[in-house]
Write an enzyme that holds these catalytic residues in place. Structure first.
Site, PDB file in Angstrom:
ATOM      1  N   GLY A   1     116.785  37.162 -13.643  1.00 27.14           N
ATOM      2  CA  GLY A   1     115.734  37.836 -12.870  1.00 27.14           C
ATOM      3  C   GLY A   1     116.226  38.045 -11.448  1.00 27.14           C
ATOM      4  O   GLY A   1     117.430  38.115 -11.202  1.00 27.14           O
ATOM      5  N   ARG A   2     115.290  38.096 -10.525  1.00 22.67           N
ATOM      6  CA  ARG A   2     115.659  38.385  -9.128  1.00 22.67           C
ATOM      7  C   ARG A   2     116.640  37.345  -8.593  1.00 22.67           C
ATOM      8  O   ARG A   2     117.637  37.668  -7.950  1.00 22.67           O
ATOM      9  CB  ARG A   2     114.417  38.362  -8.232  1.00 22.67           C
ATOM     10  CG  ARG A   2     113.302  39.292  -8.640  1.00 22.67           C
ATOM     11  CD  ARG A   2     112.085  38.976  -7.775  1.00 22.67           C
ATOM     12  NE  ARG A   2     110.885  39.681  -8.166  1.00 22.67           N
ATOM     13  CZ  ARG A   2     110.037  39.249  -9.101  1.00 22.67           C
ATOM     14  NH1 ARG A   2     110.262  38.134  -9.742  1.00 22.67           N
ATOM     15  NH2 ARG A   2     108.961  39.953  -9.374  1.00 22.67           N
ATOM     16  N   ILE A   3     116.340  36.053  -8.854  1.00 23.72           N
ATOM     17  CA  ILE A   3     117.175  34.989  -8.290  1.00 23.72           C
ATOM     18  C   ILE A   3     118.541  34.959  -8.982  1.00 23.72           C
ATOM     19  O   ILE A   3     119.579  34.865  -8.327  1.00 23.72           O
ATOM     20  CB  ILE A   3     116.446  33.633  -8.385  1.00 23.72           C
ATOM     21  CG1 ILE A   3     115.196  33.666  -7.489  1.00 23.72           C
ATOM     22  CG2 ILE A   3     117.359  32.474  -8.002  1.00 23.72           C
ATOM     23  CD1 ILE A   3     114.232  32.499  -7.690  1.00 23.72           C
TER      24      ILE A   3
ATOM     25  N   ARG B   1     116.373  37.177 -21.638  1.00 23.34           N
ATOM     26  CA  ARG B   1     115.561  37.675 -22.752  1.00 23.34           C
ATOM     27  C   ARG B   1     115.792  39.176 -22.926  1.00 23.34           C
ATOM     28  O   ARG B   1     115.931  39.689 -24.010  1.00 23.34           O
ATOM     29  CB  ARG B   1     114.076  37.448 -22.462  1.00 23.34           C
ATOM     30  CG  ARG B   1     113.574  36.097 -22.879  1.00 23.34           C
ATOM     31  CD  ARG B   1     112.190  35.899 -22.396  1.00 23.34           C
ATOM     32  NE  ARG B   1     112.093  36.187 -20.963  1.00 23.34           N
ATOM     33  CZ  ARG B   1     110.990  36.112 -20.238  1.00 23.34           C
ATOM     34  NH1 ARG B   1     109.864  35.768 -20.796  1.00 23.34           N
ATOM     35  NH2 ARG B   1     110.982  36.369 -18.944  1.00 23.34           N
TER      36      ARG B   1
ATOM     37  N   GLU C   1     108.817  15.495 -12.341  1.00 18.71           N
ATOM     38  CA  GLU C   1     109.037  15.242 -10.920  1.00 18.71           C
ATOM     39  C   GLU C   1     107.701  15.030 -10.207  1.00 18.71           C
ATOM     40  O   GLU C   1     106.684  15.550 -10.678  1.00 18.71           O
ATOM     41  CB  GLU C   1     109.814  16.417 -10.287  1.00 18.71           C
ATOM     42  CG  GLU C   1     109.084  17.747 -10.304  1.00 18.71           C
ATOM     43  CD  GLU C   1     109.939  18.893  -9.754  1.00 18.71           C
ATOM     44  OE1 GLU C   1     111.089  19.079 -10.199  1.00 18.71           O
ATOM     45  OE2 GLU C   1     109.424  19.610  -8.875  1.00 18.71           O
TER      46      GLU C   1
ATOM     47  N   ILE D   1     118.268  25.116 -11.240  1.00 25.08           N
ATOM     48  CA  ILE D   1     117.302  25.379 -10.166  1.00 25.08           C
ATOM     49  C   ILE D   1     116.047  26.018 -10.771  1.00 25.08           C
ATOM     50  O   ILE D   1     115.249  26.617 -10.044  1.00 25.08           O
ATOM     51  CB  ILE D   1     117.880  26.294  -9.062  1.00 25.08           C
ATOM     52  CG1 ILE D   1     118.375  27.630  -9.638  1.00 25.08           C
ATOM     53  CG2 ILE D   1     118.983  25.586  -8.291  1.00 25.08           C
ATOM     54  CD1 ILE D   1     118.616  28.688  -8.578  1.00 25.08           C
ATOM     55  N   ALA D   2     115.885  25.912 -12.096  1.00 26.21           N
ATOM     56  CA  ALA D   2     114.746  26.555 -12.774  1.00 26.21           C
ATOM     57  C   ALA D   2     113.564  25.586 -12.800  1.00 26.21           C
ATOM     58  O   ALA D   2     112.788  25.506 -11.836  1.00 26.21           O
ATOM     59  CB  ALA D   2     115.167  26.995 -14.166  1.00 26.21           C
ATOM     60  N   ARG D   3     113.430  24.844 -13.884  1.00 34.99           N
ATOM     61  CA  ARG D   3     112.442  23.771 -13.989  1.00 34.99           C
ATOM     62  C   ARG D   3     113.086  22.649 -14.773  1.00 34.99           C
ATOM     63  O   ARG D   3     113.929  22.895 -15.658  1.00 34.99           O
ATOM     64  CB  ARG D   3     111.177  24.259 -14.722  1.00 34.99           C
ATOM     65  CG  ARG D   3     110.270  25.158 -13.908  1.00 34.99           C
ATOM     66  CD  ARG D   3     109.606  24.433 -12.738  1.00 34.99           C
ATOM     67  NE  ARG D   3     108.703  25.268 -11.966  1.00 34.99           N
ATOM     68  CZ  ARG D   3     109.014  25.944 -10.860  1.00 34.99           C
ATOM     69  NH1 ARG D   3     110.256  25.901 -10.397  1.00 34.99           N
ATOM     70  NH2 ARG D   3     108.114  26.647 -10.213  1.00 34.99           N
TER      71      ARG D   3
ATOM     72  N   HIS E   1     113.792  19.334  -5.355  1.00 44.00           N
ATOM     73  CA  HIS E   1     113.106  20.625  -5.513  1.00 44.00           C
ATOM     74  C   HIS E   1     112.956  21.351  -4.167  1.00 44.00           C
ATOM     75  O   HIS E   1     111.831  21.613  -3.712  1.00 44.00           O
ATOM     76  CB  HIS E   1     111.733  20.422  -6.182  1.00 44.00           C
ATOM     77  CG  HIS E   1     111.212  21.678  -6.831  1.00 44.00           C
ATOM     78  ND1 HIS E   1     110.391  21.681  -7.927  1.00 44.00           N
ATOM     79  CD2 HIS E   1     111.393  22.981  -6.529  1.00 44.00           C
ATOM     80  CE1 HIS E   1     110.091  22.912  -8.271  1.00 44.00           C
ATOM     81  NE2 HIS E   1     110.696  23.730  -7.428  1.00 44.00           N
ATOM     82  N   ILE E   2     114.106  21.653  -3.572  1.00 48.12           N
ATOM     83  CA  ILE E   2     114.090  22.262  -2.232  1.00 48.12           C
ATOM     84  C   ILE E   2     114.813  23.604  -2.181  1.00 48.12           C
ATOM     85  O   ILE E   2     115.142  24.095  -1.096  1.00 48.12           O
ATOM     86  CB  ILE E   2     114.726  21.315  -1.182  1.00 48.12           C
ATOM     87  CG1 ILE E   2     116.142  20.886  -1.608  1.00 48.12           C
ATOM     88  CG2 ILE E   2     113.822  20.112  -0.919  1.00 48.12           C
ATOM     89  CD1 ILE E   2     116.931  20.170  -0.502  1.00 48.12           C
TER      90      ILE E   2
HETATM   91  C1  DGY Z   1     108.927  28.274  -7.010  1.00 46.02           C
HETATM   92  O1  DGY Z   1     108.567  29.059  -6.126  1.00 46.02           O
HETATM   93  O2  DGY Z   1     108.597  28.396  -8.185  1.00 46.02           O
HETATM   94  C2  DGY Z   1     109.765  27.142  -6.577  1.00 46.02           C
HETATM   95  O3  DGY Z   1     110.251  26.383  -7.606  1.00 46.02           O
HETATM   96  C3  DGY Z   1     108.967  26.293  -5.606  1.00 46.02           C
HETATM   97  O4  DGY Z   1     109.805  25.948  -4.596  1.00 46.02           O
END
Ligand code: DGY
Length: 328
Positions: free
Chosen positions: A162-164, A185, A275, A244-246, A293-294
């Site tokens: 996606g964007r990120i 996907r 978390e 960096i997702a979940r 989560h930063i």
């Molecule tokens: C989001 O925006 O979903 C990030 O995980 C929160 O920092």
């Protein structure tokens, strides 16, 4: 009175302590209840505080589910300052006519910077090296001292384009001369693939071919433990995994085992299942960089996220279309 028709003043709950100058803008359209201590409400406290509200300003820490919505008959809009919406039951909101908005775009570049930082920190063992130095253990320069993997010129597999994911691909290709593979996907349009010099792969192939794998996909049931023991075993010996997702995307016990066993070279995690509790197996695992989560946490970006959440609330409470509704 119900959420479709209201009279009298509108009321908004801001569930966490957020930049007061930004939150003050809500006061032009609603009575605003804020929190001073930034404590995370228990589900019961959240229910009580939201019961008479028309709008909710939330973060990823507040769970919005059907039971909560049923206790808040006047709620018209839930505005989360996150891009991820896995803490919100979207179907339950839709059934009850509650608009949901989120905060995409404004955090893309900051989060992508962090994804690359975590990759570099993990692959080059920056966390372990710093702890070693601070502990007074550095006695001499050595050939193999914290000798990690190269990032430049390596193959990066991005899961979730996606964007990120795309912003990370740009950094990887143009900043680090990497070869980029991706799994998504939906395959990207050919001109975007060309611009990003990114090639699509199915997940097993991506895992087999990449030196470093970075997870940037949205979380939902289909993504739960997408990376488990079987997938980790497919990765190249010495490869790096960055999430960096979940937290729920990775089977944390399997990851810890792969690091202990030496198959995986390194890992970097910014997100955790359950978390802020962190699985003790992770805390004990070697070559693992952990951050709380930063990824989106720069001051300008956190302000932009809060501003967008406020703008969305103001729009909906004034009967206008939201700027960034959650769709689909
Ligand atoms: C989001 O925006 O979903 C990030 O995980 C929160 O920092």
């Amino acid at each position: 009175m119900n959420r479709l028709s209201h009279e009298g003043p509108l009321r908004v709950l801001v569930a966490r302590a957020v930049f007061p100058d930004i939150i003050d803008q809500l006061r032009a359209v609603a009575e605003v209840e804020t929190t001073l201590d930034d404590a995370i409400c228990t589900p019961e406290a959240l229910r009580q505080r939201l019961a008479d509200k028309h709008g909710a300003f939330v973060t990823g820490s507040e769970r919005i589910d059907a039971a909560l919505l049923d206790a808040c008959p006047e709620l018209m809009v839930v505005s989360t300052m996150t891009v991820g919406v896995d803490h919100i039951d979207l179907a339950a909101c839709a059934e009850r006519g509650v608009t949901v908005t989120h905060a995409p775009d404004v955090l893309t570049e900051t989060t992508a910077d962090f994804g690359v930082a975590l990759l570099l920190a993990a692959a080059r063992q920056i966390g372990d090296a710093e702890r070693f130095l601070r502990a007074g253990q550095w006695s001499k320069w050595s050939v193999d001292l914290f000798a990690g993997a190269d990032v430049h010129g390596a193959t990066l597999g991005i899961v979730g384009m996606g964007r990120i994911g795309q912003a990370i691909a740009r950094r990887a290709v143009f900043g680090f001369n990497m070869r980029v593979l991706y799994h998504n996907r939906k395959r990207l349009a050919a001109p975007i693939e060309e611009e990003l010099r990114a090639s699509h792969r199915d997940l097993p192939t991506l895992l087999r071919e990449s030196h470093h794998v970075l997870l940037a996909l949205p979380y939902g049931p289909a993504a739960h433990h997408l990376i488990g023991a079987e997938q980790l075993a497919l990765m190249r010996p010495g490869a790096t995994l960055v999430n960096i997702a979940r937290g729920g995307v990775v089977d944390e016990a399997a990851l810890a085992q792969s690091l202990h066993g030496g198959h995986l070279g390194a890992a970097g995690l910014d997100v955790f299942e359950g978390e802020p509790r962190v699985n003790p197996l992770l805390l004990a695992a070697p070559r693992l960089v952990l951050t709380p989560h930063i990824a989106s946490s720069s001051i300008p970006t956190r302000r932009a996220m809060a501003q967008l959440a406020v703008d969305n609330l103001v729009a909906v409470l004034q009967g206008q279309p939201p700027l960034t509704p959650v769709t689909g």
